[in-house]
Write an enzyme that holds these catalytic residues in place. Structure first.
Site, PDB file in Angstrom:
ATOM      1  CG  HIS A  10      -2.063  -0.945   1.079  1.00  0.00           C
ATOM      2  ND1 HIS A  10      -2.772  -1.409   2.151  1.00  0.00           N
ATOM      3  CD2 HIS A  10      -2.626  -1.514  -0.009  1.00  0.00           C
ATOM      4  CE1 HIS A  10      -3.727  -2.214   1.731  1.00  0.00           C
ATOM      5  NE2 HIS A  10      -3.652  -2.299   0.428  1.00  0.00           N
ATOM      6  CE  LYS A  14       2.541   2.168  -3.967  1.00  0.00           C
ATOM      7  NZ  LYS A  14       2.023   0.840  -3.999  1.00  0.00           N
ATOM      8  CB  THR A  36       0.041  -4.377  -7.562  1.00  0.00           C
ATOM      9  OG1 THR A  36       0.794  -3.980  -6.416  1.00  0.00           O
ATOM     10  CG2 THR A  36      -0.873  -5.539  -7.191  1.00  0.00           C
ATOM     11  N   GLY A  37       0.997  -2.788 -10.086  1.00  0.00           N
ATOM     12  CA  GLY A  37       1.536  -1.724 -10.923  1.00  0.00           C
ATOM     13  C   GLY A  37       2.604  -0.814 -10.380  1.00  0.00           C
ATOM     14  CB  THR A  38       2.446   2.131  -8.129  1.00  0.00           C
ATOM     15  OG1 THR A  38       1.357   2.677  -8.872  1.00  0.00           O
ATOM     16  CG2 THR A  38       3.376   3.238  -7.705  1.00  0.00           C
ATOM     17  CB  THR A  39       4.254  -2.200  -5.582  1.00  0.00           C
ATOM     18  OG1 THR A  39       3.334  -1.500  -4.745  1.00  0.00           O
ATOM     19  CG2 THR A  39       5.279  -2.917  -4.726  1.00  0.00           C
ATOM     20  CB  SER A  56      -2.855   0.299  -9.812  1.00  0.00           C
ATOM     21  OG  SER A  56      -3.012   0.831  -8.524  1.00  0.00           O
ATOM     22  N   GLY A  57      -3.309  -2.094  -7.621  1.00  0.00           N
ATOM     23  CA  GLY A  57      -4.229  -2.830  -6.757  1.00  0.00           C
ATOM     24  C   GLY A  57      -5.681  -2.406  -6.878  1.00  0.00           C
ATOM     25  CG  ASP A  62      -5.155  -5.758  -4.462  1.00  0.00           C
ATOM     26  OD1 ASP A  62      -3.911  -5.717  -4.501  1.00  0.00           O
ATOM     27  OD2 ASP A  62      -5.844  -4.915  -3.858  1.00  0.00           O
ATOM     28  CG  ASP A  82      -1.239   1.751   6.127  1.00  0.00           C
ATOM     29  OD1 ASP A  82      -1.369   1.494   7.331  1.00  0.00           O
ATOM     30  OD2 ASP A  82      -0.992   2.889   5.695  1.00  0.00           O
ATOM     31  CG  HIS A  89      -7.949  -1.523  -3.092  1.00  0.00           C
ATOM     32  ND1 HIS A  89      -7.376  -0.336  -2.707  1.00  0.00           N
ATOM     33  CD2 HIS A  89      -6.952  -2.434  -3.054  1.00  0.00           C
ATOM     34  CE1 HIS A  89      -6.101  -0.528  -2.453  1.00  0.00           C
ATOM     35  NE2 HIS A  89      -5.815  -1.794  -2.649  1.00  0.00           N
ATOM     36  CG  ASP A  92     -10.535  -5.363  -4.495  1.00  0.00           C
ATOM     37  OD1 ASP A  92     -11.599  -6.013  -4.598  1.00  0.00           O
ATOM     38  OD2 ASP A  92     -10.343  -4.277  -5.065  1.00  0.00           O
ATOM     39  NE  ARG A  98     -12.330 -15.381   0.482  1.00  0.00           N
ATOM     40  CZ  ARG A  98     -12.397 -16.288  -0.491  1.00  0.00           C
ATOM     41  NH1 ARG A  98     -12.271 -17.563  -0.229  1.00  0.00           N
ATOM     42  NH2 ARG A  98     -12.597 -15.922  -1.727  1.00  0.00           N
TER      43      ARG A  98
END
Length: 135
Positions: A10, A14, A36-39, A56-57, A62, A82, A89, A92, A98
């Site tokens: 999150h 990051k 995921t995208g930015t990360t 991106s999440g 996600d 976080d 989201h 998600d 889960r």
């Protein structure tokens, strides 16, 4: 034994994930990294390693990582989420966590657990085989 490791964080986590990834670059370089995208962009830039980037999440990333879990194509998830800053989201995020539980996938949500996972002889030597769910 090369594994597929997903890296997700999150916004407020990051920097912590990047710091962790740099510290464990040698071990991470032996594996296939997805994120995921930015990360994923930040990890790729910081480590100078290839990273398969999904959306991106909040835009579906996600769920894309979750699909890898359900298809048996992911070996572990490092997800610095976080818990103190609710995300739009959030459902998600809960679904992703889960899936990790349902599919018995090793997941680390903080640096302590991530350190233990990435340095475990079971992980490094490929000795651990996780049981698939019975349904």
């Amino acid at each position: 034994m090369q594994k597929t490791i997903a890296l997700v964080a999150h916004d407020h986590k990051k920097t912590e994930l990047i710091r962790w990834a740099i510290e464990h670059k040698k071990e991470l370089s032996k594996h296939k990294l997805v994120a995921t995208g930015t990360t994923g962009g930040l990890v790729q830039e910081a480590l100078d390693l290839p990273v398969t980037r999904y959306k991106s999440g909040p835009l579906g990333g996600d769920q894309q990582i979750g699909a890898l879990i359900a298809e048996g194509k992911l070996d572990s998830l490092i997800f610095f989420w976080d818990p103190l800053n609710p995300a739009p989201h959030d459902p998600d995020v809960k679904a992703l966590l889960r899936l990790c539980s349902v599919w018995n996938l090793p997941v680390a949500c903080n640096t302590s657990t991530a350190d233990m996972l990435i340095t475990s002889p079971l992980f490094i030597e490929g000795l651990y085989e996780r049981a698939m769910p019975e349904y």
